[in-house]
Design an enzyme around this catalytic site. Structure first.
Site, PDB file in Angstrom:
ATOM      1  N   SER A 249       0.656  -1.204  -0.057  1.00 23.35           N
ATOM      2  CA  SER A 249      -0.027  -0.093  -0.027  1.00 23.35           C
ATOM      3  C   SER A 249       0.892   1.345   0.065  1.00 23.35           C
ATOM      4  O   SER A 249       1.769   1.184   0.772  1.00 23.35           O
ATOM      5  CB  SER A 249      -0.901   0.010   1.203  1.00 23.35           C
ATOM      6  N   THR A 250       0.396   2.253  -0.600  1.00 20.97           N
ATOM      7  CA  THR A 250       1.146   3.632  -0.589  1.00 20.97           C
ATOM      8  C   THR A 250      -0.151   4.729  -0.454  1.00 20.97           C
ATOM      9  O   THR A 250      -1.040   4.514  -0.934  1.00 20.97           O
ATOM     10  CB  THR A 250       1.734   3.883  -2.097  1.00 20.97           C
ATOM     11  N   SER A 254       2.833   7.508   3.921  1.00 17.08           N
ATOM     12  CA  SER A 254       3.564   6.577   4.266  1.00 17.08           C
ATOM     13  C   SER A 254       3.693   5.290   3.083  1.00 17.08           C
ATOM     14  O   SER A 254       2.540   5.391   2.167  1.00 17.08           O
ATOM     15  CB  SER A 254       3.106   5.773   5.575  1.00 17.08           C
ATOM     16  N   VAL A 255       4.397   4.403   3.208  1.00 15.78           N
ATOM     17  CA  VAL A 255       4.483   3.350   2.255  1.00 15.78           C
ATOM     18  C   VAL A 255       4.591   2.211   3.218  1.00 15.78           C
ATOM     19  O   VAL A 255       5.406   2.046   4.311  1.00 15.78           O
ATOM     20  CB  VAL A 255       5.802   3.310   1.393  1.00 15.78           C
ATOM     21  N   VAL A 256       3.466   0.965   2.930  1.00 17.91           N
ATOM     22  CA  VAL A 256       3.409  -0.191   3.803  1.00 17.91           C
ATOM     23  C   VAL A 256       3.886  -1.146   3.242  1.00 17.91           C
ATOM     24  O   VAL A 256       3.655  -1.500   1.793  1.00 17.91           O
ATOM     25  CB  VAL A 256       1.811  -0.268   4.152  1.00 17.91           C
ATOM     26  N   LYS A 278       5.181  -0.023   8.365  1.00 22.61           N
ATOM     27  CA  LYS A 278       4.804   1.346   7.967  1.00 22.61           C
ATOM     28  C   LYS A 278       6.015   2.383   7.777  1.00 22.61           C
ATOM     29  O   LYS A 278       6.233   2.908   8.781  1.00 22.61           O
ATOM     30  CB  LYS A 278       3.596   1.757   8.788  1.00 22.61           C
ATOM     31  N   ASP A 394      -9.461  11.578  10.496  1.00 23.97           N
ATOM     32  CA  ASP A 394      -9.418  11.086   9.158  1.00 23.97           C
ATOM     33  C   ASP A 394     -10.150   9.842   8.993  1.00 23.97           C
ATOM     34  O   ASP A 394      -9.720   8.913   7.918  1.00 23.97           O
ATOM     35  CB  ASP A 394      -7.765  10.930   8.759  1.00 23.97           C
TER      36      ASP A 394
END
Length: 511
Positions: A249-250, A254-256, A278, A394
């Site tokens: 995921s991006t 963050s980038v996971v 993360k 959020d």
């Protein structure tokens, strides 16, 4: 003549006449001094390899190959020739187009044939001291500023002299600037052209330095910078992670990455079989307004003011760790924190067999399951506000996962407390997202945004005509009164680490 009168004749040999047999030679004759002297003279008849004038391979008259010694010497010369050719090819391959070359001359087998005429394709100018393409040094103007006398005087401003000097000064450019073969020619660059080239080289150096710094200190889409990659390697080497499988995921913050869990040190909590890393992005051009979620949070307010923008990223990761720990204590479905190292947060994986749980916006649920999901979200929002004293800030269908019949909350790094100067505004935005999503999915029991806000916060703000502007005005007034109350009573502080009881924090060895 016999009795019959016929003369007896010897039978004729079909193979011709036989050669007379060689006389027998005794051992004493073989070893005699005369025979030894004869062999020595025959040996001296052959030229030696040390004689530079000897020509062993004449085209007209070939060498006498009846001697084994001569054959051995010729074979050895051929082997040495092939060795030198191979050495020359290795030298050429090793040096390439480099201006600085290394010579293997000391390892060559020197023979007389090297002095003979050889083919031009075997000539290597790097092995010669006299380079035919070497540029002549420009004539240096003496201190007095001119040379010559009378009509033949030449000053330092002479066009030809300056042009040659400018060409020679091109060799002082940076190594990555390719000046070509112009140095070996009689080129004369004008001052205008040379200054333009020099300015272009400086600009390219500065641009390259900026790009290199950005690459070294930034985390791009689906990729990490070298420092972050080193931290991930250290986790694998320490045994905390077995291996890192890839990006799942991006987002804007963050980038996971998915990884297989390993083992922690003795006395610490075990690592789940599947975890996620993360990695918070260290770029400053994305999610620039992240400071509004943290600079007014009294838990991190003092530390935020003393940090530079890049170190705030570590504070952002620590903030999510503490928020997840609070939520886990209240038994809210959320990832479990395993480890925090600078801006990398290791958490448990929500999913199974490397397949992440789908987001609530992507999953296809029946009307009964969607209704059940709505009531779960309502209960989770109330728990988050009343028990954890947090506002997600959020919350939407993008940050809620559906796994094993439950709704899981993720991405709580921006979550704040209701006492935040904009806490109630963020809560109202969450309620609007939740209410709009479930109403579009056909959940008739979904409350309006105003009723949902009152149900979660317990403030019971009068709805009236359900005008959003009037409702937001009431919220802003409540936030103002709360802020004034906090300022009169003093700054509220409490130890974050002791209350949240987070996972082990690894000390930052380098900043």
């Amino acid at each position: 003549m016999d009795q019959t009168g016929v003369t007896a004749q010897t039978p004729k040999n079909p193979w011709g006449s036989l050669a007379p047999a060689a006389p027998a030679c005794s051992l004493a004759d073989v070893m005699s001094e005369q025979l030894a002297k004869q062999l020595d003279e025959e040996n001296n008849a052959f030229p030696t390899l040390t004689d530079p004038g000897a020509d062993l391979l004449l085209p007209d008259e070939g060498p006498d190959t009846t001697s084994d010694l001569m054959l051995a010497q010729m074979l050895q010369m051929q082997f040495d020739r092939e060795f030198d050719n191979q050495l020359r090819r290795e030298e050429k391959k090793f040096n390439g187009d480099s201006k600085v070359s290394i010579s293997f001359e000391n390892y060559r087998m020197v023979h007389p044939y090297e002095d003979s005429d050889s083919s031009e394709d075997e000539v290597d100018w790097q092995d010669t001291r006299d380079d035919p393409y070497k540029a002549d040094k420009p004539q240096i103007t003496p201190r007095k500023g001119f040379i010559g006398k009378g009509k033949n005087i030449t000053t330092k401003h002479d066009e030809v002299t300056c042009g040659r000097k400018n060409t020679a000064r091109m060799d002082n450019f940076a190594p990555e600037v390719h000046v070509g073969d112009g140095l070996g020619m009689d080129l004369k660059l004008s001052n205008q052209v040379f200054n333009s080239l020099k300015q272009h080289c400086y600009s390219e150096q500065r641009r390259s330095a900026r790009l290199h710094e950005k690459k070294e200190h930034s985390t791009a889409e689906q990729a990490v910078d070298p420092r972050t990659r080193l931290l991930m390697y250290k986790m694998v080497n320490a045994g905390v992670l077995e291996n890192i499988n890839g990006c799942i995921s991006t987002g804007k913050e963050s980038v996971v990455f998915h990884a297989d869990g390993g083992r922690m040190e003795e006395g610490e909590q075990p690592v789940p079989d599947e975890v996620v890393l993360k990695v918070f992005k260290t770029t400053l051009n994305e999610f620039k307004n992240r400071d509004r979620y943290i600079k007014d949070d009294y838990r991190f307010k003092d530390r935020f003011s003393k940090l530079n923008p890049r170190k705030v990223i570590r504070l952002w990761a620590e903030k999510e760790m503490h928020n997840l720990t609070r939520m886990k204590k209240a038994e809210i479905p959320c990832p479990e924190v395993v480890l925090l190292k600078k801006h990398i947060l290791v958490m448990s994986f929500i999913g199974k067999d490397h397949v992440p749980a789908p987001k609530l916006k992507d999953v296809m649920l029946s009307s009964e399951d969607m209704k059940n999901a709505y009531y779960q979200v309502l209960h989770v929002m109330q728990q988050l506000y009343q028990e954890c004293n947090l506002v997600h800030a959020d919350l939407s269908e993008y940050n809620m996962l559906w796994h094993e019949g439950k709704v899981w909350l993720i991405d709580v790094s921006q979550s704040i407390e209701p006492t935040h100067p904009h806490g109630l505004e963020f809560l109202f935005r969450d309620c609007r997202n939740v209410s709009t999503f479930f109403q579009k999915r056909g959940v008739s029991e979904a409350m309006s945004v105003y009723d949902l806000f009152n149900a979660v916060s317990g403030l019971n703000i009068p709805v009236g005509t359900e005008d959003e502007a009037e409702f937001m005005a009431e919220i802003v007034a409540l936030e103002k009164r709360n802020e004034d109350h906090v300022q009169r009573r003093g700054k509220k502080t409490f130890p974050v680490a002791s209350e949240d009881g987070g996972p082990p924090l690894k000390p930052d060895a380098d900043d």
